[in-house]
Design an enzyme around this catalytic site. Structure first.
Site, mmCIF file in Angstrom:
data_model
loop_
_atom_site.group_PDB
_atom_site.id
_atom_site.type_symbol
_atom_site.label_atom_id
_atom_site.label_comp_id
_atom_site.label_asym_id
_atom_site.label_seq_id
_atom_site.Cartn_x
_atom_site.Cartn_y
_atom_site.Cartn_z
ATOM 1 N N GLN A 40 35.500 87.501 87.092
ATOM 2 C CA GLN A 40 34.936 87.948 85.626
ATOM 3 C C GLN A 40 34.286 89.252 85.958
ATOM 4 O OE1 GLN A 40 33.666 83.522 84.357
ATOM 5 N NE2 GLN A 40 33.290 85.077 82.781
ATOM 6 N N ARG B 182 29.483 79.684 78.969
ATOM 7 C CA ARG B 182 29.884 80.351 77.730
ATOM 8 C C ARG B 182 28.482 80.698 77.073
ATOM 9 N NH1 ARG B 182 35.176 78.724 74.519
ATOM 10 N NH2 ARG B 182 35.354 80.103 73.167
ATOM 11 N N CYS B 183 27.923 81.368 77.596
ATOM 12 C CA CYS B 183 26.454 81.780 76.954
ATOM 13 C C CYS B 183 25.768 82.943 77.674
ATOM 14 C CB CYS B 183 25.640 80.497 77.476
ATOM 15 S SG CYS B 183 23.886 81.122 77.944
ATOM 16 N N GLU C 29 30.557 83.084 72.464
ATOM 17 C CA GLU C 29 29.727 82.030 72.910
ATOM 18 C C GLU C 29 28.914 81.558 71.693
ATOM 19 O OE1 GLU C 29 27.993 84.601 75.819
ATOM 20 O OE2 GLU C 29 29.316 84.345 77.320
#
Lengths: 164, 805
Positions: free
Chosen positions: B236, B383-384, B759
């Site tokens: 990522q 996802r944060c 997110e």
């Protein structure tokens, strides 16, 4: 390690002879021997459906089928569903209705949906949800996948009616 | 002579720029099975690597015997810590300032830890080799509870010098990692002791896992002829990985090429550096051949990057009318065997200090203690944006608990405490400057959309019917108003391993009026190739269809810190807009020259520069592009290219109002989500179709976390949820229908006003689902029950409340 043997399978209309150990998994045969990397590996326990292909007119999870079990079988993968010039209606519909994000589940998802629409050409939302429960997606929340399959069914039925 | 220009709206529409639901350019290859994920890469002579993993959660490694494995046909090498030690690669630095064993160095600290790396001709031979490695362990007592770990005599990390400071200051105990504080402790304690009402509760956000459908993996190829290492992988943050690989391997950075091909979902799982990457690189150097390592699902769930595991003790104080006066939080954070969180260096608890949420809370204090246990390392932002989910869950649970304490409606309690529109930019008690928001407008819109008053009436009737024995189903109304903090971030306080968290874009305009843009971010399904072209189309007046967006190859992309924490649009998206403006500035000079007027006498108009006051005199961007390559413009270099590195002045603060209406069967613990309404405000909307898709997906991940997904351990430290049989991922059958909505409050400091959205639905979704469960039982005395709310736990709530009698 056990002895290698010969197996014959028909993949996307093409006869193939595979020399492999009987324990080799069909997903590996497809991806590594035949270079069909559309079907993916997500769990190797039959849960996620990223490896879904059609074998003898049934959806199977290729990660848990031995090549020995597939001997003599007729197999369709995502690569056999459409081509760049003439996409399968499902391929069109998934793009049109944003039925995919990372794309990893997509080949298995579309391959399963294609079989579902052969089994049930005019499914309700409920039928689609039940029929697609073996394919996991982590990105879309499924809402647009259901929409895409429904739209493809409509297109395919219209095409069929027009041809009749 | 130019033709008459079509009207502006029509020209604008043709660009497919900002605000339109452009179909995705990525989809053609994905729908045809022509994606290129890391496991699709095949190189001549490529070998396969696989790990021997520890069956124990805490044990000494007495001996590793590799002889039998080396006799397995196809096995070429088995690496252990002893082999890596001369290269000083048996340990590696973590992103959190700790260090982590690459391969077990004398002991193991969690089940599934990497012990040896088997390299073979193919996956099957590698797996056979793994089975044949004989490891002798001596079991040690196991610590799985962070509170117990802080009291225990058992030392988990003998490698850390006794009494010495950790990366984030003093350590209070041999299993303690750090204490991190924000806010004013004394003032908050004063407020707590003088307020009308104080509600106290322990809020636990359990351990879970991002579990992208594609696991982590890489292919390492060391070309010994030209000395160049190429590493393809599920990264990522490819540039950060390049720098890390260089620092730990000693290979100069220009001799390392990192490529992130298509990535099958990331959700934070693919931010960190894992032992598999290091071992693959070493194995490629040792064997002289490319080496592929791909995790299987069990490896992924057991060993790479879990998320959460935060025990948040909270106190919230208010006047008897419900005006909040103070918030106090002490968090005990279970980090597992190594501190391998992926947070900006100065924030060992991420942005947990956004835990005052959407509320105007004058005084607050937060302390977080990090703790070692015998569990897998990680603590990534699933996802944060770095612990924002924990913060949002904490404050949204505390609001519900306070509402119970005050006997108030939870929607009204929120309304009277929201930060008002006129208070922005708002300085929070824990140190953040919220950029913009209109929380009351979003809240009112949401409540009206679901007929909140009607729902409460129905709920009251249901409770009566339940009490009268007419139904066994209760109705829960789950409310959430969340505020996120994303787009890390300003270089002055945000870095990872010393690398400032700016991001970048490089643009080349081709002579015939098409373009190539390369960005420092990397898509894992977000659709950057589609949306970043839209940002540029509006900035430079060329159609999105004529703009290719490339990402993920460090040999070509400009340096960037990657995609996580909803930072792509806020940071790389800003760089893209600004690089576009540099192109436009040069195009303006070229246009002025071609039109034979002064630079200031032309202005940009959708897809062209026009002479001010004479719109019939213009040069389109396409014409200007050609001129840049075929005209000698005095004082201007040929070509039309630009690079922008963007250091954001602040974070962005997306927000939203979510309402979940849930039916709960008291006797079975089953739930049925009747309605889910999600209103998001992510500032300027680039592509509504993609935003909606992100919201659907994020809500489904939130559903999983709140209602069943968990990485669970037994007392021996065995992972109980290591396959998809036990680890809950919702299928299409469990997933409800979502209704999405929006308001638009642009960010005042972002070049196009965008805030990021990916997110938000996970951050806001989890408390919405969880609050619905709690709300269903509120009338029967439930205050707090820990997630995940699977059927057994919900049944247990009902049972404990005496509802089965």
């Amino acid at each position: 390690m056990s002895k290698q043997q010969q197996y014959r399978i028909k993949v996307n209309g093409q006869e193939e002879t595979i020399t492999a150990e009987p324990r080799e998994l069909l997903i590996y045969t497809l991806r590594e021997h035949l270079n069909l990397t559309g079907p993916h590996i997500g769990c190797e326990t039959s849960h996620c459906g990223a490896c879904t292909v059609t074998m003898n007119r049934k959806s199977v999870k290729a990660c848990t089928v031995f090549i020995a079990q597939a001997d003599g079988a007729e197999i369709t993968t995502i690569e056999g569903l459409g081509d760049p010039d003439v996409l399968h209606p499902l391929q069109e519909a998934f793009r049109e209705h944003h039925g995919l994000q990372c794309g990893y589940c997509t080949p298995g998802m579309i391959t399963r949906a294609a079989r579902l629409l052969e089994e049930n050409p005019d499914p309700t939302d409920e039928d689609i949800r039940f029929g697609m429960a073996g394919n996991l997606c982590r990105c879309t929340g499924y809402q647009n996948i259901v929409k895409s399959i429904k739209a493809a069914a409509r297109t395919m039925n219209e095409t069929r009616e027009a041809a009749e | 002579m130019n033709d008459m220009s079509p009207d502006r709206a029509e020209r604008s529409e043709k660009l497919n720029g900002l605000g339109c639901s452009r179909k995705r350019v990525e989809d053609a290859r994905f729908t045809q099975g022509k994606g290129n994920y890391v496991d699709d890469i095949k190189l001549d002579g490529m070998l396969s690597g696989d790990f021997v993993r520890s069956p124990y959660a805490h044990a000494k490694v007495v001996n590793i015997s590799t002889e039998k494995a080396l006799e397995v046909p196809g096995v070429l090498a088995v690496l252990t810590a002893t082999d890596l030690e001369p290269l000083n690669l048996h340990w590696m630095p973590t992103l959190a300032g700790d260090k982590q064993m690459v391969l077990a160095d004398g002991k193991v600290l969690f089940q599934g830890q990497e012990v040896a790396f088997v390299v073979a001709t193919d996956r099957f031979a590698a797996a056979d080799g793994v089975e044949a490695v004989d490891v002798e362990y001596e079991e040690l007592p196991v610590l799985t509870d962070p509170f117990e770990a802080l009291k225990s005599d058992i030392v988990l990390r003998e490698d850390l010098e006794k009494g010495a400071d950790g990366a984030h200051g003093p350590r209070k105990h041999h299993n303690h990692i750090f204490t991190w504080e924000a806010g004013d402790k004394d003032a908050t304690e004063q407020v707590l002791s003088h307020s009308d009402v104080v509600a106290e509760e322990m809020v636990y956000y359990h351990r879970t896992h991002p579990c992208p459908l594609e696991t982590c993996g890489c292919v390492a190829s060391m070309d010994k002829v030209n000395g160049k290492l190429t590493l393809w992988g599920t990264f990522q943050a490819p540039h950060a990985i390049r720098t890390v690989v260089s620092l730990i391997s000693g290979i100069e950075e220009h001799n390392i090429r990192i490529v992130s091909p298509d990535i099958g979902g990331g959700f934070g799982n693919k931010v960190g550096a894992y032992p598999g990457y290091v071992c693959s690189v070493v194995a490629s150097i040792v064997t002289g051949k490319p080496v592929k390592w791909i995790e299987d699902r069990m490896d992924n769930l057991m060993a790479t990057a879990f998320a959460r595991d935060y025990w948040m003790q909270g106190k919230i104080a208010a006047t008897k009318e419900g005006k909040i006066t103070g918030l106090w939080c002490h968090t005990t954070a279970d980090h597992g065997g190594f501190d391998a969180c992926a947070d900006p260096s100065k924030f060992p608890a991420g942005f947990m200090s956004i835990c005052t949420g959407s509320y105007d809370i004058p005084t607050a204090y937060l302390a977080v203690d990090g703790v070692y246990t015998n569990k897998a390392p990680g603590g990534v932002a699933y996802r944060c944006s770095f612990r924002v989910t924990e913060a949002a869950y904490f404050v949204e649970r505390m609001m519900e608990v306070l509402a119970i304490e005050l006997n108030m409606d939870a929607a009204e309690l929120r309304r009277i405490n929201f930060i008002r529109k006129d208070q922005f930019p708002y300085q929070s008690a824990l140190g953040w400057e919220y950029d913009s928001g209109d929380y009351h407008a979003a809240w009112d819109k949401a409540l009206a959309a679901v007929d909140y008053a009607g729902l409460r009436r129905e709920q009251a009737e249901r409770i009566e019917a339940f009490k009268a024995g007419h139904t066994r189903k209760l109705l829960g109304i789950g409310l959430t108003h969340f505020t996120e903090i994303v787009g890390a971030g300003p270089v002055k306080n945000c870095d990872i391993l010393g690398l400032g968290m700016f991001d970048s874009c490089e643009i080349r305009i081709h002579p015939t009026g098409s373009a190539l843009a390369r960005i420092g971010a990397i898509s894992q399904g977000q659709g950057h190739a589609t949306t970043f072209a839209q940002i540029l189309a509006s900035e430079i007046g060329l159609p999105a269809e004529s703009i290719t967006v490339e990402q993920g190859d460090t040999d070509t992309a400009p340096y960037g810190l990657g995609t996580y924490g909803s930072r792509s649009t806020p940071v790389s998206g800003a760089a893209t807009a600004l690089a576009g403006r540099k192109i436009r500035a040069k195009a303006q000079m070229i246009a002025a020259y071609l039109l034979e007027v002064h630079d200031d006498d032309v202005e940009f108009d959708v897809d062209r520069f026009v002479v001010k006051g004479a719109p019939e005199r213009f040069k389109t961007m396409k014409e200007i592009a050609f001129a840049a390559y075929n005209q000698a413009v005095p004082g201007i270099e040929p070509g039309l290219e630009a690079v922008s590195y963007y250091d954001p002045p602040n974070m962005t603060y997306p927000f939203g109002a979510y309402i979940c209406v849930m039916e709960i069967d008291v006797d079975t613990g089953e739930h049925d989500i009747r309605q889910f309404y999600a209103l998001d405000d992510c500032g300027t909307r680039i592509n509504p179709m993609i935003i909606e898709g992100q919201v659907h997906g994020g809500l489904t991940e939130a559903l999983a976390i709140a209602m069943g997904q968990e990485i669970a351990y037994d007392d021996m430290g065995n992972v109980k949820t290591g396959t998809l049989m036990d680890f809950f991922l919702p299928t299409v059958c469990e997933t409800p229908h979502y209704t999405t909505d929006y308001t638009t409050t642009p960010s005042p400091h972002h070049p196009i006003g965008a805030k990021g959205v990916g997110e938000s639905p996970n951050v806001g979704g989890v408390p919405a689902f969880s609050n619905a469960v709690h709300d269903a039982f509120r009338a029967f005395g439930l205050r707090q029950s820990h997630m995940p709310h699977d059927q057994w736990r919900v049944w247990k709530i009902a049972n404990d409340l005496g509802l089965h009698n």
